[in-house]
Scaffold this motif. Sequence first.
Motif, PDB file in Angstrom:
ATOM      1  N   PRO A 180      -0.991  60.440  37.668  1.00  0.00           N
ATOM      2  CA  PRO A 180      -0.539  59.844  36.395  1.00  0.00           C
ATOM      3  C   PRO A 180      -0.556  58.322  36.369  1.00  0.00           C
ATOM      4  N   ALA A 181      -0.049  57.673  37.409  1.00  0.00           N
ATOM      5  CA  ALA A 181      -0.006  56.205  37.406  1.00  0.00           C
ATOM      6  C   ALA A 181      -1.403  55.606  37.405  1.00  0.00           C
ATOM      7  N   ILE A 182      -2.331  56.241  38.113  1.00  0.00           N
ATOM      8  CA  ILE A 182      -3.706  55.754  38.160  1.00  0.00           C
ATOM      9  C   ILE A 182      -4.420  56.066  36.849  1.00  0.00           C
ATOM     10  N   ARG A 183      -4.180  57.259  36.311  1.00  0.00           N
ATOM     11  CA  ARG A 183      -4.822  57.637  35.050  1.00  0.00           C
ATOM     12  C   ARG A 183      -4.421  56.695  33.913  1.00  0.00           C
ATOM     13  N   GLN A 184      -3.164  56.268  33.897  1.00  0.00           N
ATOM     14  CA  GLN A 184      -2.677  55.420  32.815  1.00  0.00           C
ATOM     15  C   GLN A 184      -2.959  53.935  33.040  1.00  0.00           C
ATOM     16  N   LEU A 185      -3.444  53.589  34.218  1.00  0.00           N
ATOM     17  CA  LEU A 185      -3.668  52.179  34.527  1.00  0.00           C
ATOM     18  C   LEU A 185      -4.865  51.625  33.772  1.00  0.00           C
ATOM     19  N   ASP A 186      -4.665  50.520  33.099  1.00  0.00           N
ATOM     20  CA  ASP A 186      -5.755  49.741  32.509  1.00  0.00           C
ATOM     21  C   ASP A 186      -5.825  48.376  33.184  1.00  0.00           C
ATOM     22  N   ARG A 187      -4.770  47.597  32.992  1.00  0.00           N
ATOM     23  CA  ARG A 187      -4.671  46.288  33.622  1.00  0.00           C
ATOM     24  C   ARG A 187      -3.261  46.115  34.185  1.00  0.00           C
ATOM     25  N   LEU A 188      -3.210  45.502  35.339  1.00  0.00           N
ATOM     26  CA  LEU A 188      -1.918  45.166  35.937  1.00  0.00           C
ATOM     27  C   LEU A 188      -1.936  43.692  36.299  1.00  0.00           C
ATOM     28  N   ARG A 189      -1.054  42.937  35.660  1.00  0.00           N
ATOM     29  CA  ARG A 189      -0.946  41.512  35.948  1.00  0.00           C
ATOM     30  C   ARG A 189       0.054  41.293  37.077  1.00  0.00           C
ATOM     31  N   LEU A 190      -0.291  40.395  37.977  1.00  0.00           N
ATOM     32  CA  LEU A 190       0.584  40.015  39.080  1.00  0.00           C
ATOM     33  C   LEU A 190       1.069  38.598  38.815  1.00  0.00           C
ATOM     34  N   GLU A 191       2.377  38.431  38.788  1.00  0.00           N
ATOM     35  CA  GLU A 191       2.949  37.165  38.354  1.00  0.00           C
ATOM     36  C   GLU A 191       3.800  36.485  39.416  1.00  0.00           C
ATOM     37  N   LYS A 192       4.043  37.150  40.528  1.00  0.00           N
ATOM     38  CA  LYS A 192       4.901  36.586  41.576  1.00  0.00           C
ATOM     39  C   LYS A 192       4.156  36.578  42.903  1.00  0.00           C
ATOM     40  N   ARG A 193       4.604  35.732  43.809  1.00  0.00           N
ATOM     41  CA  ARG A 193       3.989  35.673  45.140  1.00  0.00           C
ATOM     42  C   ARG A 193       4.304  36.916  45.965  1.00  0.00           C
ATOM     43  N   VAL A 194       5.406  37.598  45.628  1.00  0.00           N
ATOM     44  CA  VAL A 194       5.768  38.842  46.305  1.00  0.00           C
ATOM     45  C   VAL A 194       5.910  39.928  45.253  1.00  0.00           C
ATOM     46  N   THR A 195       5.125  40.994  45.413  1.00  0.00           N
ATOM     47  CA  THR A 195       5.169  42.133  44.494  1.00  0.00           C
ATOM     48  C   THR A 195       5.370  43.401  45.311  1.00  0.00           C
ATOM     49  N   PHE A 196       6.312  44.227  44.870  1.00  0.00           N
ATOM     50  CA  PHE A 196       6.545  45.502  45.519  1.00  0.00           C
ATOM     51  C   PHE A 196       6.033  46.633  44.634  1.00  0.00           C
ATOM     52  N   PHE A 197       5.377  47.615  45.268  1.00  0.00           N
ATOM     53  CA  PHE A 197       5.020  48.871  44.617  1.00  0.00           C
ATOM     54  C   PHE A 197       6.022  49.920  45.085  1.00  0.00           C
ATOM     55  N   VAL A 198       6.689  50.603  44.154  1.00  0.00           N
ATOM     56  CA  VAL A 198       7.645  51.639  44.521  1.00  0.00           C
ATOM     57  C   VAL A 198       7.341  52.912  43.744  1.00  0.00           C
ATOM     58  N   GLY A 199       7.752  54.027  44.312  1.00  0.00           N
ATOM     59  CA  GLY A 199       7.545  55.321  43.675  1.00  0.00           C
ATOM     60  C   GLY A 199       7.611  56.419  44.703  1.00  0.00           C
ATOM     61  N   GLU A 200       7.663  57.652  44.221  1.00  0.00           N
ATOM     62  CA  GLU A 200       7.704  58.794  45.120  1.00  0.00           C
ATOM     63  C   GLU A 200       6.394  58.909  45.892  1.00  0.00           C
ATOM     64  N   ASN A 201       6.424  59.671  46.974  1.00  0.00           N
ATOM     65  CA  ASN A 201       5.190  59.982  47.697  1.00  0.00           C
ATOM     66  C   ASN A 201       4.208  60.662  46.751  1.00  0.00           C
ATOM     67  N   GLY A 202       2.969  60.221  46.782  1.00  0.00           N
ATOM     68  CA  GLY A 202       1.963  60.787  45.897  1.00  0.00           C
ATOM     69  C   GLY A 202       1.895  60.144  44.530  1.00  0.00           C
ATOM     70  N   SER A 203       2.685  59.092  44.304  1.00  0.00           N
ATOM     71  CA  SER A 203       2.714  58.461  42.984  1.00  0.00           C
ATOM     72  C   SER A 203       1.548  57.511  42.750  1.00  0.00           C
ATOM     73  N   GLY A 204       0.801  57.171  43.808  1.00  0.00           N
ATOM     74  CA  GLY A 204      -0.383  56.330  43.635  1.00  0.00           C
ATOM     75  C   GLY A 204      -0.254  54.912  44.151  1.00  0.00           C
ATOM     76  N   LYS A 205       0.912  54.536  44.652  1.00  0.00           N
ATOM     77  CA  LYS A 205       1.099  53.143  45.073  1.00  0.00           C
ATOM     78  C   LYS A 205       0.219  52.792  46.271  1.00  0.00           C
ATOM     79  N   SER A 206       0.151  53.675  47.270  1.00  0.00           N
ATOM     80  CA  SER A 206      -0.705  53.410  48.432  1.00  0.00           C
ATOM     81  C   SER A 206      -2.178  53.486  48.057  1.00  0.00           C
ATOM     82  N   THR A 207      -2.507  54.374  47.117  1.00  0.00           N
ATOM     83  CA  THR A 207      -3.887  54.505  46.652  1.00  0.00           C
ATOM     84  C   THR A 207      -4.373  53.209  46.017  1.00  0.00           C
ATOM     85  N   LEU A 208      -3.538  52.601  45.180  1.00  0.00           N
ATOM     86  CA  LEU A 208      -3.928  51.339  44.548  1.00  0.00           C
ATOM     87  C   LEU A 208      -3.976  50.219  45.567  1.00  0.00           C
TER      88      LEU A 208
END
Length: 240
Positions: A24-52
């Motif tokens: 779902p997170a990957i399917r809905q992704l179009d653009r993701l802006r990064l605005e800070k020097r440190v960004t955390f990806f959080v979510g359940e296992n299988g949510s797509g954070k490691s994939t991205l």
Amino acid sequence: MFLHEITKLNEVIPNERQYPFHIPAIRQLDRLRLEKRVTFFVGENGSGKSTLLEAIAYQCGFHTGGGGRNNSYELDASESHLGQFIRLSWKPKVSNGFFLRAESFYQFASHIDELAKEDLRIYDYYGGKSLHHQSHGESFLSLFKNRFGRPGLYLLDEPEAALSPTRQLSFLSLIHELQKSAQLIIATHSPILLGYPDADIIHFDDQPLARIRYEDTDHYQITRRFLENRQMFLRELMAD
């Protein structure tokens, strides 16, 4: 800031029903802006954070099993299925950096030992000795302290896997030093690491991806409730 936007190339994806495009997170992704020097990806296992995170590493030219641009070694299933379908926007572009993948760190450490057979000076970047001759936590901190530091992009997939709570606190101070000249994107389950101030936290369990306050993360709320009501939680979990 170096990397400031990630764009998914939806028009060239051959089959959105296949892995990992159906996540779902990957399917809905179009653009993701990064605005800070440190960004955390959080979510359940299988949510797509490691994939991205792996896809970003692929586009940076880092070894997707873990390493930088100059690391080359064999690792099963190290090919990123998403990497060729995203575009990174830089300001300015950097080539230096590293991808830490906790689950394949053993293979990376073995790769460094192979390089050291030709030139022992390679160990200077990893605490002066083989990563295999250090405890798991020590080897991670040796990597952070010695291999990181130059301006660049550092991608860390669950760095807390080898760190005790005390060493996670030490790592927070390392993050603070690194972010002065580098950019970090960290996928984590650690409520300690997520507490780093003035970082962006991107929540992968909501679609589309959204920023979330530290206090609103499950990591913070569940940990706090458990510590405040440990006996109640245990009674409910262990009830017959």
